[in-house]
Motif scaffolding. Structure first.
Motif, PDB file in Angstrom:
ATOM      1  N   PHE A 255       0.714  -1.208  -0.080  1.00 38.70           N
ATOM      2  CA  PHE A 255      -0.173   0.015  -0.005  1.00 38.70           C
ATOM      3  C   PHE A 255       0.654   1.289  -0.006  1.00 38.70           C
ATOM      4  O   PHE A 255       1.865   1.298   0.903  1.00 38.70           O
ATOM      5  CB  PHE A 255      -1.035   0.030   1.135  1.00 38.70           C
ATOM      6  CG  PHE A 255      -1.517  -1.278   1.247  1.00 38.70           C
ATOM      7  CD1 PHE A 255      -2.930  -1.529   0.920  1.00 38.70           C
ATOM      8  CD2 PHE A 255      -1.147  -2.325   2.146  1.00 38.70           C
ATOM      9  CE1 PHE A 255      -3.606  -2.748   0.949  1.00 38.70           C
ATOM     10  CE2 PHE A 255      -1.764  -3.661   2.407  1.00 38.70           C
ATOM     11  CZ  PHE A 255      -2.968  -3.665   1.721  1.00 38.70           C
ATOM     12  N   THR A 256       0.532   2.227  -0.771  1.00 35.00           N
ATOM     13  CA  THR A 256       1.196   3.197  -0.853  1.00 35.00           C
ATOM     14  C   THR A 256       0.493   4.528  -0.390  1.00 35.00           C
ATOM     15  O   THR A 256      -0.588   4.477  -0.621  1.00 35.00           O
ATOM     16  CB  THR A 256       1.788   3.520  -2.322  1.00 35.00           C
ATOM     17  OG1 THR A 256       2.611   4.947  -2.460  1.00 35.00           O
ATOM     18  CG2 THR A 256       0.688   3.968  -3.416  1.00 35.00           C
TER      19      THR A 256
ATOM     20  N   ASP B 185      -3.094  11.244   6.287  1.00 27.92           N
ATOM     21  CA  ASP B 185      -4.323  10.708   6.170  1.00 27.92           C
ATOM     22  C   ASP B 185      -4.509   9.580   5.314  1.00 27.92           C
ATOM     23  O   ASP B 185      -5.359   8.568   5.768  1.00 27.92           O
ATOM     24  CB  ASP B 185      -5.388  11.849   5.574  1.00 27.92           C
ATOM     25  CG  ASP B 185      -5.424  12.983   6.266  1.00 27.92           C
ATOM     26  OD1 ASP B 185      -5.330  12.915   7.634  1.00 27.92           O
ATOM     27  OD2 ASP B 185      -5.592  14.148   5.825  1.00 27.92           O
ATOM     28  N   ASP B 186      -3.575   9.511   4.321  1.00 28.29           N
ATOM     29  CA  ASP B 186      -3.774   8.182   3.692  1.00 28.29           C
ATOM     30  C   ASP B 186      -3.163   6.866   4.641  1.00 28.29           C
ATOM     31  O   ASP B 186      -3.863   5.916   4.741  1.00 28.29           O
ATOM     32  CB  ASP B 186      -2.531   8.257   2.510  1.00 28.29           C
ATOM     33  CG  ASP B 186      -3.048   9.029   1.166  1.00 28.29           C
ATOM     34  OD1 ASP B 186      -4.112   9.531   1.371  1.00 28.29           O
ATOM     35  OD2 ASP B 186      -2.015   9.272   0.412  1.00 28.29           O
ATOM     36  N   LEU B 187      -2.040   7.169   5.199  1.00 28.16           N
ATOM     37  CA  LEU B 187      -1.666   6.277   6.104  1.00 28.16           C
ATOM     38  C   LEU B 187      -2.715   5.515   7.336  1.00 28.16           C
ATOM     39  O   LEU B 187      -2.980   4.684   7.714  1.00 28.16           O
ATOM     40  CB  LEU B 187      -0.388   6.756   7.075  1.00 28.16           C
ATOM     41  CG  LEU B 187       0.268   5.714   7.905  1.00 28.16           C
ATOM     42  CD1 LEU B 187       0.702   4.500   7.195  1.00 28.16           C
ATOM     43  CD2 LEU B 187       1.499   6.313   8.680  1.00 28.16           C
ATOM     44  N   LYS B 188      -3.537   6.656   8.013  1.00 26.13           N
ATOM     45  CA  LYS B 188      -4.304   6.380   8.707  1.00 26.13           C
ATOM     46  C   LYS B 188      -5.600   5.517   8.173  1.00 26.13           C
ATOM     47  O   LYS B 188      -5.954   4.839   9.052  1.00 26.13           O
ATOM     48  CB  LYS B 188      -4.914   7.818   9.347  1.00 26.13           C
ATOM     49  CG  LYS B 188      -4.204   8.497  10.429  1.00 26.13           C
ATOM     50  CD  LYS B 188      -4.818   9.879  10.789  1.00 26.13           C
ATOM     51  CE  LYS B 188      -3.807  10.357  11.928  1.00 26.13           C
ATOM     52  NZ  LYS B 188      -4.453  11.873  12.307  1.00 26.13           N
TER      53      LYS B 188
ATOM     54  N   GLN C 288      -7.737   0.210   7.928  1.00 27.83           N
ATOM     55  CA  GLN C 288      -8.166  -1.184   7.281  1.00 27.83           C
ATOM     56  C   GLN C 288      -7.446  -2.384   7.958  1.00 27.83           C
ATOM     57  O   GLN C 288      -8.324  -3.520   8.103  1.00 27.83           O
ATOM     58  CB  GLN C 288      -8.103  -0.910   5.898  1.00 27.83           C
ATOM     59  CG  GLN C 288      -8.840   0.167   5.337  1.00 27.83           C
ATOM     60  CD  GLN C 288      -8.541   0.408   4.041  1.00 27.83           C
ATOM     61  OE1 GLN C 288      -7.504   0.068   3.189  1.00 27.83           O
ATOM     62  NE2 GLN C 288      -9.516   0.853   2.948  1.00 27.83           N
ATOM     63  N   LEU C 289      -6.213  -2.425   8.090  1.00 30.68           N
ATOM     64  CA  LEU C 289      -5.443  -3.346   8.443  1.00 30.68           C
ATOM     65  C   LEU C 289      -5.686  -3.687   9.812  1.00 30.68           C
ATOM     66  O   LEU C 289      -5.551  -4.985  10.083  1.00 30.68           O
ATOM     67  CB  LEU C 289      -3.762  -3.183   8.068  1.00 30.68           C
ATOM     68  CG  LEU C 289      -3.535  -3.152   6.526  1.00 30.68           C
ATOM     69  CD1 LEU C 289      -2.050  -2.682   6.246  1.00 30.68           C
ATOM     70  CD2 LEU C 289      -3.719  -4.616   5.963  1.00 30.68           C
TER      71      LEU C 289
ATOM     72  N   THR D  27      -4.299 -11.118   3.949  1.00 33.98           N
ATOM     73  CA  THR D  27      -3.051 -10.186   3.190  1.00 33.98           C
ATOM     74  C   THR D  27      -1.796 -10.923   3.451  1.00 33.98           C
ATOM     75  O   THR D  27      -0.774 -10.741   2.559  1.00 33.98           O
ATOM     76  CB  THR D  27      -3.140  -8.717   3.387  1.00 33.98           C
ATOM     77  OG1 THR D  27      -4.380  -8.025   3.146  1.00 33.98           O
ATOM     78  CG2 THR D  27      -2.077  -8.029   2.802  1.00 33.98           C
ATOM     79  N   SER D  28      -1.505 -11.301   4.801  1.00 36.62           N
ATOM     80  CA  SER D  28      -0.280 -11.600   5.334  1.00 36.62           C
ATOM     81  C   SER D  28      -0.073 -12.861   4.568  1.00 36.62           C
ATOM     82  O   SER D  28       1.091 -13.394   4.141  1.00 36.62           O
ATOM     83  CB  SER D  28      -0.501 -11.790   6.470  1.00 36.62           C
ATOM     84  OG  SER D  28       0.790 -12.405   7.256  1.00 36.62           O
TER      85      SER D  28
END
Length: 412
Positions: free
Chosen positions: A355-356, A361-364, A369-370, A380-381
């Motif tokens: 995920f980029t 805010d993108d990181l939050k 989600q994760l 995902t793992s």
């Protein structure tokens, strides 16, 4: 064009010379080459690595050759970050800084070490060294190579650099695009082998070093990692800490100078943050801390086994650092926007396993989600770990295609 190339090589050396008075790496680069004491060797196997990352990338092939020959192994590095960390590796008999690329240096160095074969990893194309190897009919292999359309080899003015490529006996590239680019300029001795880093990280994840101290810190809690981080990466990750009280956070900065570590620690929760070097003098339980700063080099590849999610640094600078070490342990990988040069990162993003982010805010959003959906994180793992496993095998392809093991036995 060769005159221009030689001019820029000398100009680079001059700039590094002046930079050494205020830059530690430039000083190591200059002094290291000045102190090179190259021993005469009747025969050898020569591996060249630009830096530490390329050493780890080429290590699976190096280890296989080391186990197959009695010939001395010579390793050269261009960068201090490779030489200073691996100058005592038992995988080599002689380890040097690569002398600056000139006709005289190349001739003298190759006459001294007498390689029966030369193996360069990923990149580093030096005209005089390649030309000297070619004149002496010494096989030269480039492994885990990767090429992009914007590189000078594929420009109208890249004639000299295309000539360098013609000196290579065989290319082992990471993907079909690289093979196609080389074939378009008449380079056909190319095999798509994949990337030897997959072999390296998979082997490491299969037998990681046990770290009881990290287990004590973790204390059964999920861990969010910051791997090879820079200040911009750390600023984003720090914003997550108050949002997830049940999670622990580990930072492993790319640079570990005292100044950098102190600045990072000052931005983290007071009384809840500890440096790894402080643990030995700790008077309270380690599991009481929420944040751990790794202020040494060499632990990261084993640390990831204790993580659940990782943010890999470098994506707000020249490019992201090693994502595969964490992916091999099944950690969903997050990184900044500058990742396009790395095939595995592009793969992960396209497969929604990596995920980029461009801002906090993108990181939050991605972290939520994760973290909030355990089932999603576990799926995902498993998928990212399978991606790494499915891309192993480059080392075997290289050894079989080049018949390097047979060559080593013949030369012994």
């Amino acid at each position: 064009m060769l005159l221009i190339y030689n001019f820029f090589i000398k100009l680079y050396a001059l700039l590094v010379f002046f930079a050494q008075f205020f830059n530690k790496k430039a000083k190591l680069w200059t002094i290291g080459r000045k102190n090179n004491n190259i021993a005469y060797t009747p025969k050898s196997v020569w591996f060249h690595f630009a830096s530490l990352g390329e050493f780890e990338q080429g290590r699976p092939v190096l280890e296989q050759i080391r186990s197959s020959t009695n010939l001395p192994i010579v390793i050269t590095f261009f960068s201090p970050s490779g030489y200073e960390v691996r100058k005592n590796t038992p995988l080599a008999d002689q380890i040097y800084y690569l002398p600056l690329d000139s006709a005289t240096n190349a001739m003298q160095f190759i006459e001294k070490i007498n390689p029966v074969v030369a193996i360069f990893t990923k990149y580093e194309y030096w005209y005089h060294y390649f030309n000297e190897l070619n004149k002496r009919q010494i096989p030269l292999y480039v492994i885990s190579g990767i090429f992009r359309p914007g590189q000078i080899f594929f420009k109208w003015y890249g004639g000299l650099h295309r000539k360098m490529l013609s000196f290579v006996t065989h290319f082992f590239v990471q993907d079909e695009e690289s093979k196609g680019l080389l074939q378009n300029i008449g380079i056909n001795h190319v095999t798509v082998s994949g990337d030897t880093r997959f072999d390296r990280v998979w082997a490491n994840a299969s037998q990681p070093k046990h770290l009881p101290v990290i287990e004590q810190f973790k204390n059964g809690k999920p861990v969010f990692f910051g791997g090879s981080t820079w200040p911009e990466d750390e600023r984003l990750i720090t914003a997550l800490i108050p949002l997830y009280p049940d999670w622990k956070f580990i930072f492993a900065p790319h640079e570990i100078s005292e100044e950098k570590i102190l600045k990072l620690k000052s931005s983290l929760p007071h009384g809840q943050t500890i440096r790894f070097s402080e643990i030995k003098d700790l008077a309270m339980p380690l599991n009481d801390f929420k944040v751990l700063i790794i202020d040494n080099i060499g632990m990261l590849s084993s640390l990831y086994q204790y993580g659940d999610i990782v943010f890999i640094g470098g994506g707000f600078g020249v490019g992201i650092h090693n994502t595969l070490e964490a992916a091999a342990f099944g950690l969903p990988v997050i990184f900044g926007p500058n990742y396009q040069k790395f095939r595995e990162a592009r793969d992960m993003v396209s497969m929604q396993l990596g995920f980029t982010v461009s801002n906090v805010d993108d990181l939050k959003l991605i972290a939520h989600q994760l973290i909030s959906d355990l089932n999603y994180r576990q799926k995902t793992s498993a998928a990212i770990k399978a991606y790494v496993a499915n891309n192993t095998g480059a080392t075997d392809t290289i050894l079989k295609t080049t018949h390097l093991k047979e060559l080593m036995r013949t030369e012994n």
